[in-house]
Motif scaffolding. Structure first.
Motif, PDB file in Angstrom:
ATOM      1  N   GLY A  87       0.805  -1.206   0.000  1.00 51.92           N
ATOM      2  CA  GLY A  87       0.000   0.000   0.000  1.00 51.92           C
ATOM      3  C   GLY A  87       0.841   1.259   0.000  1.00 51.92           C
ATOM      4  N   TYR A  88       0.165   2.397  -0.056  1.00 48.07           N
ATOM      5  CA  TYR A  88       0.809   3.709  -0.016  1.00 48.07           C
ATOM      6  C   TYR A  88       0.160   4.514   1.100  1.00 48.07           C
ATOM      7  N   SER A  89       0.980   5.238   1.873  1.00 47.13           N
ATOM      8  CA  SER A  89       0.456   5.927   3.046  1.00 47.13           C
ATOM      9  C   SER A  89       0.585   7.436   2.961  1.00 47.13           C
ATOM     10  N   ILE A  90      -0.327   8.100   3.636  1.00 45.44           N
ATOM     11  CA  ILE A  90      -0.260   9.537   3.832  1.00 45.44           C
ATOM     12  C   ILE A  90      -0.412   9.790   5.327  1.00 45.44           C
ATOM     13  N   SER A  91      -0.045  10.966   5.793  1.00 49.60           N
ATOM     14  CA  SER A  91      -0.230  11.333   7.196  1.00 49.60           C
ATOM     15  C   SER A  91      -1.115  12.565   7.283  1.00 49.60           C
ATOM     16  N   LEU A  92      -2.025  12.559   8.257  1.00 42.59           N
ATOM     17  CA  LEU A  92      -2.949  13.661   8.463  1.00 42.59           C
ATOM     18  C   LEU A  92      -2.977  14.021   9.942  1.00 42.59           C
ATOM     19  N   ASN A  93      -3.296  15.278  10.228  1.00 41.52           N
ATOM     20  CA  ASN A  93      -3.378  15.768  11.601  1.00 41.52           C
ATOM     21  C   ASN A  93      -4.832  15.955  12.006  1.00 41.52           C
ATOM     22  N   PHE A  94      -5.238  15.239  13.040  1.00 44.27           N
ATOM     23  CA  PHE A  94      -6.596  15.353  13.570  1.00 44.27           C
ATOM     24  C   PHE A  94      -6.546  15.831  15.013  1.00 44.27           C
ATOM     25  N   GLY A  95      -7.556  16.612  15.416  1.00 48.28           N
ATOM     26  CA  GLY A  95      -7.715  16.980  16.806  1.00 48.28           C
ATOM     27  C   GLY A  95      -7.212  18.360  17.150  1.00 48.28           C
ATOM     28  N   THR A  96      -7.499  18.786  18.412  1.00 47.47           N
ATOM     29  CA  THR A  96      -7.082  20.080  18.934  1.00 47.47           C
ATOM     30  C   THR A  96      -6.496  19.875  20.333  1.00 47.47           C
ATOM     31  N   PRO A  98      -3.445  19.155  17.394  1.00 43.02           N
ATOM     32  CA  PRO A  98      -3.425  18.075  16.407  1.00 43.02           C
ATOM     33  C   PRO A  98      -2.559  16.884  16.811  1.00 43.02           C
ATOM     34  N   GLN A  99      -3.044  15.705  16.470  1.00 45.99           N
ATOM     35  CA  GLN A  99      -2.291  14.460  16.623  1.00 45.99           C
ATOM     36  C   GLN A  99      -2.059  13.892  15.224  1.00 45.99           C
ATOM     37  N   THR A 100      -0.814  13.542  14.909  1.00 46.14           N
ATOM     38  CA  THR A 100      -0.467  13.054  13.568  1.00 46.14           C
ATOM     39  C   THR A 100      -0.696  11.552  13.478  1.00 46.14           C
ATOM     40  N   ILE A 101      -1.495  11.142  12.504  1.00 49.09           N
ATOM     41  CA  ILE A 101      -1.830   9.738  12.292  1.00 49.09           C
ATOM     42  C   ILE A 101      -1.586   9.385  10.827  1.00 49.09           C
ATOM     43  N   SER A 102      -1.066   8.172  10.594  1.00 48.32           N
ATOM     44  CA  SER A 102      -0.832   7.703   9.225  1.00 48.32           C
ATOM     45  C   SER A 102      -2.022   6.903   8.713  1.00 48.32           C
ATOM     46  N   PHE A 103      -2.243   6.992   7.406  1.00 50.36           N
ATOM     47  CA  PHE A 103      -3.377   6.327   6.769  1.00 50.36           C
ATOM     48  C   PHE A 103      -2.922   5.680   5.462  1.00 50.36           C
ATOM     49  N   LEU A 104      -3.558   4.577   5.121  1.00 46.21           N
ATOM     50  CA  LEU A 104      -3.396   4.023   3.779  1.00 46.21           C
ATOM     51  C   LEU A 104      -4.309   4.782   2.821  1.00 46.21           C
ATOM     52  N   LEU A 105      -3.778   5.146   1.668  1.00 47.14           N
ATOM     53  CA  LEU A 105      -4.555   5.817   0.627  1.00 47.14           C
ATOM     54  C   LEU A 105      -5.357   4.759  -0.130  1.00 47.14           C
ATOM     55  N   ASP A 106      -6.684   4.874  -0.121  1.00 47.57           N
ATOM     56  CA  ASP A 106      -7.527   3.821  -0.672  1.00 47.57           C
ATOM     57  C   ASP A 106      -8.668   4.401  -1.500  1.00 47.57           C
TER      58      ASP A 106
END
Length: 464
Positions: A87-96, A98-106
């Protein structure tokens, strides 16, 4: 643990902060860039054959799920990393904050979810649980669990019969169960803030997953066509990516995923060949509605079109959705129903006349359906027949050799194997062809959502 017990556990967890929210995003276009990092990956065998077999197996398993999804329980740039599990991953920041979490691009699914809370548990995930990056709702002031009365709960419930609030108290948090080719995940729906530099998207609907089976040590960012997907929630007019060439190992190299919001013209991106997305051949409540269908007209081997029955190329216009081709970034190797694959294999064998097909006992150690013996020769020195996918509108995906043949050593034999796979148990159900990410490598591809078209051009994606 039984699904009913897990849902009961999630209802207990719903005593956490509850608040009703509605999905909303700002409308003004914004441009921003986000630095991203690779995610932890599950351990892969050191033997290349085992790694390739694992990827072939996962491609076939995912294809079964995509074909039978209900059979079982402005401008943003972000880095895209390849990983050994395909797979291929991206990282996004969620929350206040922010907390950085990685995701598979799907692109083959729509929900967005991440491993969540300190209670998160992943079984058969082959990774140290302490190394799984978790989102912790209680550390975010913007976290709000979606309750059963919220309309967004009904949206998720329509995806899967195991999701939603059937028979539960309306004050409880909305549970879900998402099924994938390699396992599943259960959790509670959450409204959160998605934090891009200089731009916040409030009330983003995301899954707070508490229990998963056979999932990577990351979440999944669904880029499909239904309302709960990331493109839909952000109001994207298009998105594009360029997948780096995979060497079937983890790498720190990356490429770009670009998200476009705001006004968008009908102008085509220079250098791209386009084919229109096909209107999904299903009703609005069908599981196939989130897929990106394209009209594949021909598969050409060398200079000769392969004889493929029409029924496989054009999907039925009913809820079964049988036939047709979809584009999926979450499938590693392109999969085909067996009659299509056999026709392509026969054509390739005719063009590879100087090379014999590998014997059955040699091929038995791989999960590939077509291999040729090249013992004593170098892969780079062999002239392979060209493989081309021709789409409606004249767009031709002319694959480089590395996108459809891979060198494999088995004992004392050197083989080249076709990285397109099939399974005799598929049957004529769901999409007949699933165009995987190996065949998309080193192409700039564009999903133009506003103009309902798919574009691509050959391009080296690795950054120097």
């Amino acid at each position: 643990m039984a699904a009913s017990s897990l849902l009961s556990l999630m209802f207990l967890i719903s005593t956490l902060l509850l608040a009703s929210s509605s999905l909303s995003v700002a409308t003004n276009p914004t441009t921003f860039t986000i630095p991203l990092s690779p995610i932890f990956t599950k351990h892969q065998p050191s033997n290349p054959i085992k790694t390739l077999n694992s990827l072939a197996s996962s491609s076939l398993t995912r294809a079964h799920q995509l074909k039978r999804p209900k059979s079982k329980p402005p401008l943003t740039k972000t880095k895209v990393f390849s990983h050994s599990y395909g797979g291929y991953s991206i990282s996004l920041n969620f929350g206040t904050p922010p907390q950085t979490i990685s995701f598979l691009l799907d692109t083959g699914s729509s929900p967005v979810w991440f491993p969540c809370t300190s209670q998160y548990f992943c079984t058969d995930c082959d990774i140290d649980p302490s190394k799984i990056p978790l989102f912790i709702p209680k550390l975010s002031s913007s976290s709000k669990f979606i309750n059963c009365q919220n309309p967004n709960c009904a949206v998720i419930s329509s995806i899967n019969s195991l999701s939603g609030c059937q028979g539960c108290n309306c004050s409880q948090a909305c549970p879900y169960s998402f099924l994938y080719g390699l396992g599943s995940t259960l959790g509670l729906l959450l409204s959160e803030t998605l934090d891009f530099p200089e731009k916040l998207f409030t009330n983003f609907l995301v899954g707070c997953s508490i229990f998963s089976t056979q999932q990577p040590s990351a979440g999944i960012a669904g880029f499909g066509r239904t309302p709960e997907s990331l493109p839909s929630q952000l109001g994207l007019t298009k998105f594009s990516y360029c997948l780096i060439s995979r060497r079937f190992d983890d790498t720190s190299e990356s490429s770009d995923l670009t998200l476009y919001r705001g006004s968008s013209s009908d102008a085509k991106t220079p250098g791209l060949s386009y084919t229109p997305f096909r209107k999904n051949p299903v009703s609005n409540d069908s599981a196939f509605r989130e897929y990106y269908y394209v009209d594949l007209l021909k598969i050409i081997v060398g200079s000769k079109p392969v004889n493929i029955p029409y029924k496989y190329l054009v999907p039925e216009n009913n809820a079964n959705g049988n036939g047709g081709t979809i584009v999926d970034s979450g499938t590693t190797f392109t999969t085909m129903e067996k009659p299509i694959f056999d026709a392509v294999a026969t054509a390739l064998e005719a063009e590879m006349g100087n090379f014999s097909r590998a014997s059955a006992n040699v091929v038995a150690s791989t999960l590939f359906n077509l291999c040729f013996n090249i013992t004593g020769l170098k892969f780079e020195k062999i002239k392979f027949p060209e493989l081309t996918f021709e789409f409606k509108g004249g767009a031709k995906l002319e694959l480089p050799v590395g996108n459809y043949f891979v060198p494999v050593d088995v004992g004392n034999s050197s083989l080249v194997c076709l990285t397109i796979v099939t399974d005799s148990t598929f049957g004529s159900v769901g999409p007949a062809i699933i165009l995987g990410n190996t065949q998309q490598q080193n192409f700039y591809v564009e999903f133009d959502l506003k103009n309902d078209r798919f574009g691509f051009r050959r391009q080296t994606c690795n950054k120097k």
